[in-house]
Design a protein around this motif. Structure first.
Motif, short mmCIF file in Angstrom:
data_model
loop_
_atom_site.label_atom_id
_atom_site.label_comp_id
_atom_site.label_asym_id
_atom_site.label_seq_id
_atom_site.Cartn_x
_atom_site.Cartn_y
_atom_site.Cartn_z
N ARG A 325 -16.22 -15.99 -0.03
CA ARG A 325 -15.04 -16.57 -0.65
C ARG A 325 -14.68 -15.85 -1.95
NH1 ARG A 325 -12.38 -20.77 1.47
NH2 ARG A 325 -10.82 -19.62 0.30
N GLN A 326 -15.67 -15.36 -2.68
CA GLN A 326 -15.40 -14.57 -3.89
C GLN A 326 -14.69 -13.27 -3.51
OE1 GLN A 326 -16.46 -15.61 -7.16
NE2 GLN A 326 -15.04 -14.02 -7.83
N LEU A 327 -15.20 -12.59 -2.50
CA LEU A 327 -14.61 -11.33 -2.07
C LEU A 327 -13.26 -11.54 -1.40
CD1 LEU A 327 -17.89 -9.72 -0.74
CD2 LEU A 327 -16.45 -8.74 -2.54
N ASP A 328 -13.03 -12.72 -0.87
CA ASP A 328 -11.76 -13.05 -0.24
C ASP A 328 -10.60 -12.88 -1.22
OD1 ASP A 328 -9.54 -14.45 0.77
OD2 ASP A 328 -10.47 -16.40 0.51
N ALA A 329 -10.83 -13.20 -2.49
CA ALA A 329 -9.74 -13.17 -3.47
C ALA A 329 -9.85 -12.03 -4.47
CB ALA A 329 -9.70 -14.51 -4.23
N TYR A 330 -11.01 -11.40 -4.58
CA TYR A 330 -11.18 -10.33 -5.56
C TYR A 330 -10.33 -9.12 -5.18
CZ TYR A 330 -13.44 -6.89 -8.57
OH TYR A 330 -13.68 -5.90 -9.50
N LEU A 331 -9.62 -8.57 -6.15
CA LEU A 331 -8.73 -7.41 -5.98
C LEU A 331 -7.51 -7.71 -5.11
CD1 LEU A 331 -11.38 -4.56 -5.51
CD2 LEU A 331 -10.24 -5.30 -7.61
N GLY A 332 -7.21 -8.99 -4.94
CA GLY A 332 -6.02 -9.39 -4.22
C GLY A 332 -6.35 -10.20 -2.98
N CYS A 333 -5.69 -11.36 -2.83
CA CYS A 333 -5.91 -12.16 -1.62
C CYS A 333 -5.07 -11.57 -0.49
CB CYS A 333 -5.54 -13.62 -1.87
SG CYS A 333 -3.78 -13.89 -2.17
N ALA A 334 -5.24 -12.09 0.71
CA ALA A 334 -4.63 -11.50 1.90
C ALA A 334 -3.11 -11.40 1.78
CB ALA A 334 -5.03 -12.31 3.13
N ALA A 335 -2.46 -12.46 1.30
CA ALA A 335 -1.00 -12.45 1.20
C ALA A 335 -0.52 -11.38 0.22
CB ALA A 335 -0.51 -13.83 0.79
N GLU A 336 -1.20 -11.26 -0.92
CA GLU A 336 -0.83 -10.24 -1.90
C GLU A 336 -1.01 -8.83 -1.34
OE1 GLU A 336 -1.93 -12.21 -6.19
OE2 GLU A 336 -3.58 -11.60 -4.90
N LEU A 337 -2.11 -8.63 -0.65
CA LEU A 337 -2.40 -7.31 -0.09
C LEU A 337 -1.38 -6.94 0.99
CD1 LEU A 337 -6.25 -7.82 0.23
CD2 LEU A 337 -5.14 -6.25 -1.36
N LEU A 338 -1.02 -7.92 1.81
CA LEU A 338 -0.04 -7.65 2.86
C LEU A 338 1.32 -7.32 2.27
CD1 LEU A 338 -0.09 -7.62 5.95
CD2 LEU A 338 0.75 -9.98 5.92
N GLU A 339 1.69 -8.02 1.21
CA GLU A 339 2.96 -7.73 0.54
C GLU A 339 2.95 -6.32 -0.06
OE1 GLU A 339 5.88 -9.66 -2.90
OE2 GLU A 339 3.76 -10.20 -2.82
N GLU A 340 1.83 -5.95 -0.68
CA GLU A 340 1.72 -4.61 -1.26
C GLU A 340 1.75 -3.54 -0.17
OE1 GLU A 340 -1.33 -2.09 -4.15
OE2 GLU A 340 -1.52 -4.28 -4.01
N LEU A 341 1.08 -3.80 0.93
CA LEU A 341 1.08 -2.84 2.04
C LEU A 341 2.48 -2.68 2.62
CD1 LEU A 341 -0.43 -0.98 4.00
CD2 LEU A 341 -1.00 -3.01 5.36
N GLY A 342 3.20 -3.80 2.76
CA GLY A 342 4.57 -3.73 3.25
C GLY A 342 5.46 -2.91 2.34
N GLY A 343 5.30 -3.11 1.02
CA GLY A 343 6.09 -2.32 0.08
C GLY A 343 5.77 -0.85 0.16
N LEU A 344 4.51 -0.53 0.37
CA LEU A 344 4.09 0.86 0.48
C LEU A 344 4.70 1.51 1.72
CD1 LEU A 344 2.19 2.65 -1.24
CD2 LEU A 344 0.38 2.12 0.38
N ILE A 345 4.75 0.75 2.82
CA ILE A 345 5.33 1.27 4.05
C ILE A 345 6.83 1.51 3.88
CG2 ILE A 345 5.87 0.67 6.44
CD1 ILE A 345 3.17 -0.78 6.54
N VAL A 346 7.52 0.56 3.24
CA VAL A 346 8.96 0.70 3.04
C VAL A 346 9.27 1.89 2.14
CG1 VAL A 346 11.00 -0.38 2.03
CG2 VAL A 346 9.47 -1.73 3.47
N GLU A 347 8.52 2.00 1.06
CA GLU A 347 8.75 3.11 0.13
C GLU A 347 8.50 4.46 0.78
OE1 GLU A 347 6.25 2.48 -3.20
OE2 GLU A 347 7.15 0.56 -3.73
N GLY A 348 7.48 4.53 1.64
CA GLY A 348 7.12 5.80 2.26
C GLY A 348 7.91 6.12 3.51
N ASN A 349 8.69 5.11 4.02
CA ASN A 349 9.50 5.32 5.21
C ASN A 349 8.66 5.82 6.38
OD1 ASN A 349 11.86 5.25 6.70
ND2 ASN A 349 12.36 7.40 6.28
#
Length: 358
Positions: A325-349
């Motif tokens: 559970r500690q690692l679940d949220a450390y450095l970003g929870c799943a929703a935050e990570l997915l949002e960041e990954l989506g932004g990275l995909i959009v930016e990189g086309n």
């Protein structure tokens, strides 16, 4: 891609497995409580494991961290290697590497990081190698063990700060879900030296490295939880037969196994790419997402398959639950990570963001 470990990486994994298996036992963890196992840390450093990370790379570290996760060993191994050894080797100046790496290699210096950046630290610098930092980081893992902290400022620049230096207040311990010897870092004009360039490039690289490494740690935590659940359900009988013969138990264990493998293989891929100087930010985010989303489910499964014993705070499987559970949220929870990954995909086309590769 070939994730087959080199001879050196295999040796590191085996040595780490032996040390953690011998010293991070249920009895020792019970005696240590929420503190760090200093004797275990000395054993790891005496065996040269932090120093070996420079040679075996991030994949070698991930393999060793899996062994730590299996036993939930309470040492700052991941933090000091990621925020100290690997960060300094990749982004430190020649003078910084010569001065700081020897202590990080032999364990006389312990590093941690105030990651991820939340915009709470400001730096006053004239573009030179040093500056003054002001701000508060509410929770920094392993801060109570650290001699140095790698701190990102609000602009993404990295600063190396000595714990206990004038202006750096670190005397406020914070208890987290997992016993990571955390603390509250307060900076009031603390002197720091810059690591890497003035932009966010070094910060993004270290964050991706950390996400990959801690995903590997989560893979070990999940594997350890599942191994305990398998042992329990094979030996505990109900209505005259082992619990493991129940189809519902088998299905839950199978799902947990597959999700643990997903965490493992994605962390291996991200680490492999970094070691070969290939773009890997999106792969690190993918590994971190699996570690968060799937890791949470796996440690819940491990606890649930123990029945009433899983709710016993003194049972070893409960440690895996807390770490997961500690690692679940450390450095970003799943929703935050997915949002960041989506932004990275959009930016990189492209399907993998800035990498543009499948």
């Amino acid at each position: 891609m070939d994730f087959t470990p080199t001879e050196e990486q295999s040796a590191v994994r085996e040595l780490a497995g032996e040390i953690f298996g011998d010293l991070s036992t249920h009895q020792r963890l019970t005696a240590v409580g929420t503190e760090t196992d200093t004797e275990l840390w000395k054993a790891l450093c005496g065996a040269g494991l932090p120093a070996a990370v420079e040679e075996t790379g991030l994949l070698g570290l991930v393999l060793a961290l899996e062994e730590q996760g299996r036993t939930t060993a309470q040492v700052p191994f991941a933090a000091s290697c990621v925020y100290g050894v690997l960060a300094m080797a990749a982004h430190g100046s020649g003078e910084q590497r010569d001065r700081l790496l020897p202590g990080l290699r032999d364990g006389t210096a312990v590093a941690t990081g105030a990651f991820p950046a939340r915009g709470g630290v400001r730096a006053s610098a004239d573009g030179g190698p040093t500056g003054e930092l002001t701000g508060v980081v509410p929770v920094v893992p392993w801060l109570r063990d650290a001699t140095h902290v790698l701190v990102p400022d609000e602009d993404g620049a990295l600063w190396w700060i000595r714990v206990g230096a004038p202006g750096a207040v670190t005397t406020e311990p914070v208890e987290t879900t997992a016993p990571w010897s955390a603390g509250r870092l307060t900076l009031s004009g603390a002197r720091g030296e810059r690591v890497g360039g003035p932009g966010p490039g070094a910060y993004e690289d270290v964050l991706a490295t950390a996400r990959t490494a801690f995903a590997g740690l989560q893979a070990g935590v999940c594997a350890g939880s599942l191994a305990r659940a398998v042992e329990h359900t094979n030996t505990r009988e109900q209505f005259g037969r082992p619990l493991a013969t129940n189809q519902a138990v088998q299905l839950r264990a199978a799902d947990a196994y597959m999700e643990t493998e997903a965490i493992r293989v994605t962390s291996y891929e991200a680490a492999w790419r970094r070691d070969r100087a290939l773009p890997y930010r999106a792969h690190a985010l993918t590994a971190a997402w699996w570690a968060s989303e799937a890791g949470r489910r796996v440690v819940h499964t491990g606890q649930h398959l123990h029945g009433g014993l899983g709710a016993d705070l003194e049972h070893p499987v409960y440690r895996h639950f807390l770490w997961g559970r500690q690692l679940d949220a450390y450095l970003g929870c799943a929703a935050e990570l997915l949002e960041e990954l989506g932004g990275l995909i959009v930016e990189g086309n492209g399907p993998y963001g800035e990498e543009g590769v499948a």
